[in-house]
Design a protein around this motif. Structure first.
Motif, PDB file in Angstrom:
ATOM      1  N   VAL A  97      56.486  30.472  47.070  1.00  0.00           N
ATOM      2  CA  VAL A  97      55.477  30.407  48.390  1.00  0.00           C
ATOM      3  C   VAL A  97      53.979  30.329  47.988  1.00  0.00           C
ATOM      4  O   VAL A  97      53.375  29.786  48.637  1.00  0.00           O
ATOM      5  CB  VAL A  97      56.013  31.592  49.282  1.00  0.00           C
ATOM      6  CG1 VAL A  97      56.006  33.141  48.681  1.00  0.00           C
ATOM      7  CG2 VAL A  97      55.364  31.418  50.640  1.00  0.00           C
ATOM      8  N   ALA A 130      60.489  26.394  54.532  1.00  0.00           N
ATOM      9  CA  ALA A 130      61.415  27.711  54.642  1.00  0.00           C
ATOM     10  C   ALA A 130      62.483  27.136  53.758  1.00  0.00           C
ATOM     11  O   ALA A 130      63.050  28.039  52.856  1.00  0.00           O
ATOM     12  CB  ALA A 130      61.808  28.380  55.947  1.00  0.00           C
ATOM     13  N   TYR A 131      62.938  26.212  54.187  1.00  0.00           N
ATOM     14  CA  TYR A 131      64.020  25.414  53.321  1.00  0.00           C
ATOM     15  C   TYR A 131      63.813  25.519  52.098  1.00  0.00           C
ATOM     16  O   TYR A 131      64.674  25.945  51.028  1.00  0.00           O
ATOM     17  CB  TYR A 131      64.578  24.160  54.098  1.00  0.00           C
ATOM     18  CG  TYR A 131      65.680  23.342  53.350  1.00  0.00           C
ATOM     19  CD1 TYR A 131      67.022  23.757  53.780  1.00  0.00           C
ATOM     20  CD2 TYR A 131      65.529  22.548  52.288  1.00  0.00           C
ATOM     21  CE1 TYR A 131      68.273  23.111  53.096  1.00  0.00           C
ATOM     22  CE2 TYR A 131      66.715  21.860  51.728  1.00  0.00           C
ATOM     23  CZ  TYR A 131      67.745  22.299  52.218  1.00  0.00           C
ATOM     24  OH  TYR A 131      68.867  21.678  51.634  1.00  0.00           O
ATOM     25  N   THR A 140      57.031  24.287  59.480  1.00  0.00           N
ATOM     26  CA  THR A 140      57.280  25.639  58.880  1.00  0.00           C
ATOM     27  C   THR A 140      58.831  25.677  58.473  1.00  0.00           C
ATOM     28  O   THR A 140      58.887  26.325  57.367  1.00  0.00           O
ATOM     29  CB  THR A 140      56.776  26.443  59.896  1.00  0.00           C
ATOM     30  OG1 THR A 140      55.618  26.328  60.590  1.00  0.00           O
ATOM     31  CG2 THR A 140      56.710  28.034  59.139  1.00  0.00           C
ATOM     32  N   LEU A 147      65.317  24.650  61.008  1.00  0.00           N
ATOM     33  CA  LEU A 147      66.149  25.219  60.206  1.00  0.00           C
ATOM     34  C   LEU A 147      67.421  25.453  60.096  1.00  0.00           C
ATOM     35  O   LEU A 147      68.422  25.338  59.196  1.00  0.00           O
ATOM     36  CB  LEU A 147      65.383  26.911  59.891  1.00  0.00           C
ATOM     37  CG  LEU A 147      65.551  27.402  58.586  1.00  0.00           C
ATOM     38  CD1 LEU A 147      65.180  26.858  57.304  1.00  0.00           C
ATOM     39  CD2 LEU A 147      64.885  28.925  58.483  1.00  0.00           C
ATOM     40  N   MET A 186      59.137  34.788  59.351  1.00  0.00           N
ATOM     41  CA  MET A 186      58.195  33.856  60.054  1.00  0.00           C
ATOM     42  C   MET A 186      57.565  34.710  60.908  1.00  0.00           C
ATOM     43  O   MET A 186      58.003  35.374  61.851  1.00  0.00           O
ATOM     44  CB  MET A 186      59.155  32.806  60.716  1.00  0.00           C
ATOM     45  CG  MET A 186      58.240  31.323  61.018  1.00  0.00           C
ATOM     46  SD  MET A 186      57.246  31.639  62.517  1.00  0.00           S
ATOM     47  CE  MET A 186      58.249  31.045  63.588  1.00  0.00           C
ATOM     48  N   LEU A 204      55.898  33.216  55.857  1.00  0.00           N
ATOM     49  CA  LEU A 204      55.579  32.070  56.481  1.00  0.00           C
ATOM     50  C   LEU A 204      55.012  32.251  57.833  1.00  0.00           C
ATOM     51  O   LEU A 204      55.511  32.473  58.524  1.00  0.00           O
ATOM     52  CB  LEU A 204      56.599  30.609  56.416  1.00  0.00           C
ATOM     53  CG  LEU A 204      57.157  30.254  55.073  1.00  0.00           C
ATOM     54  CD1 LEU A 204      58.316  29.377  55.633  1.00  0.00           C
ATOM     55  CD2 LEU A 204      56.015  29.621  54.344  1.00  0.00           C
ATOM     56  N   LEU A 232      63.484  35.993  54.688  1.00  0.00           N
ATOM     57  CA  LEU A 232      62.225  35.472  55.008  1.00  0.00           C
ATOM     58  C   LEU A 232      61.589  36.052  56.149  1.00  0.00           C
ATOM     59  O   LEU A 232      62.516  36.142  57.112  1.00  0.00           O
ATOM     60  CB  LEU A 232      62.432  33.900  54.747  1.00  0.00           C
ATOM     61  CG  LEU A 232      60.886  33.037  55.207  1.00  0.00           C
ATOM     62  CD1 LEU A 232      61.124  31.740  54.114  1.00  0.00           C
ATOM     63  CD2 LEU A 232      60.839  32.704  56.479  1.00  0.00           C
ATOM     64  N   ILE A 248      66.641  35.476  58.968  1.00  0.00           N
ATOM     65  CA  ILE A 248      65.042  35.472  59.160  1.00  0.00           C
ATOM     66  C   ILE A 248      64.638  36.268  60.100  1.00  0.00           C
ATOM     67  O   ILE A 248      65.272  36.288  61.235  1.00  0.00           O
ATOM     68  CB  ILE A 248      65.131  33.894  59.237  1.00  0.00           C
ATOM     69  CG1 ILE A 248      65.814  32.937  58.596  1.00  0.00           C
ATOM     70  CG2 ILE A 248      63.515  33.428  59.368  1.00  0.00           C
ATOM     71  CD1 ILE A 248      65.333  32.790  57.230  1.00  0.00           C
TER      72      ILE A 248
END
Length: 351
Positions: free
Chosen positions: A311, A301-302, A297, A81, A120, A140, A118, A59
């Motif tokens: 998404v 993500a999970y 958030t 997370l 963030m 995200l 991903l 991430i």
């Protein structure tokens, strides 16, 4: 029994049998559907666990600047997370852009080159940089005020239709205006202080202005382009207004010391859009919990990483609750008494 009565009884019996068969059929169908749903859920759960066990997720976290609100959102995201995926199943590359949008672009491009799973993006400029950097890697956002404004989507419907979603940190602006009026019903002029380079700050100002004018305030805008001209702009605002409003604004949040020194010397109260700004220079705020925003958030993500949620179809989520908070020391210094439903902001010495 007459012939007519026998016919009626026969028809009634036939109807009862029909209803009974339909009821049995409906029950059987429901049972089958329930079994199928449970089976599908169990299959997804098993597949998700296998996916977690067989991969370490990478991430990339791009945070615009270091201040309490954004720091809390990043920590909430990482903590939740890690809890959901398990220790050892996720790695975070947390990069701070030091308040520079160009640095956000560089950081997000590096994440794309590294093929992270991903991104963030913490704050609007970080989200915009990530959105520009990739069309395929899920992005995200968090600590973003308005996604339609940030992504330049005019007909915003709650989800992007692209590779972006996230969480919003906007407390209701009509309630913020109501709170300001509750505290200062006799004031006449309200200065709106914000960074002109932050699109979401402008969005907040444009939204709250009609609410304030409805209370018969004279509203004036005061903008600074970066930290270099904050002192001069704040001085002018304090000289011309009786109370200031500062929205959720990253540049202001990073320079609350400058704002506080000037406003305190001139006895000008400040109502803030979020708690960290209030703690730095304000007297009251309608607050959300940024740590909780980060955990929300992480839950999104999970869903993306493990359950293959799309998404672009995920609606942006909002803070679940708001709280009226106040800075006790500044209120005392200015002789301001807040209503009983306000909660004092904890200072560093109290935590």
């Amino acid at each position: 029994m007459t012939k007519t009565k026998r016919i009626f009884a026969g028809v009634l019996a036939a109807l009862m049998m029909t209803f009974a068969l339909v009821g049995c059929s409906s029950t059987a169908t429901t049972d089958t559907q329930s079994t199928g749903t449970a089976s599908t859920a169990a299959t997804q759960d098993t597949a998700g666990k296998e996916k977690i066990e067989n991969k370490t997720f990478s991430i990339g976290v791009c945070q615009l600047v270091q201040h309490d609100a954004l720091d809390a959102a990043t920590k909430g995201f990482q903590d939740k997370l890690t809890e959901l995926l398990g220790e050892g199943n996720v790695t975070f590359d947390v990069q701070n852009a030091q308040g520079d949008s160009a640095n956000c672009t560089t950081i997000c491009n590096q994440f794309v080159s590294g093929n992270v799973d991903l991104i963030m993006a913490n704050a609007t400029p970080a989200l915009q940089a990530a959105y520009t950097a990739t069309e395929t890697i899920p992005v995200l956002g968090t600590s973003v005020t308005d996604y339609g404004t940030a992504l330049d989507i005019k007909d915003w419907t709650g989800h992007s239709g692209s590779n972006v979603s996230g969480t919003c940190d906007l407390a209701p602006l009509d309630k913020q205006a109501e709170m300001l009026h509750e505290l200062f019903p006799d004031k006449k002029t309200v200065g709106l202080l914000y960074c002109s380079a932050e699109a979401n700050s402008k969005y907040q100002i444009d939204t709250i202005t009609p609410y304030l004018t409805a209370y018969d305030y004279e509203v004036k805008e005061y903008t600074f382009s970066d930290s270099n001209d904050i002192a001069a702009v704040v001085t002018t605002a304090c000289d011309e207004c009786e109370v200031l409003y500062v929205p959720t604004d990253n540049t202001a949040a990073s320079n609350t010391g400058i704002i506080d020194n000037i406003a305190a010397a001139k006895n000008i109260p400040i109502v803030a859009g979020e708690e960290s700004i209030c703690a730095g220079c304000g007297i009251a705020t309608l607050s959300i919990d940024y740590y909780d925003l980060g955990t929300a958030t992480a839950e999104m993500a999970y869903e993306i990483l493990v359950n293959d949620a799309k998404v672009g179809e995920m609606d942006v989520r909002y803070a679940p609750a708001t709280t009226k908070k106040y800075d006790a020391a500044r209120c005392e210094a200015l002789g301001i008494t807040v209503p009983e439903d306000y909660v004092a902001i904890e200072t560093a010495s109290e935590e």
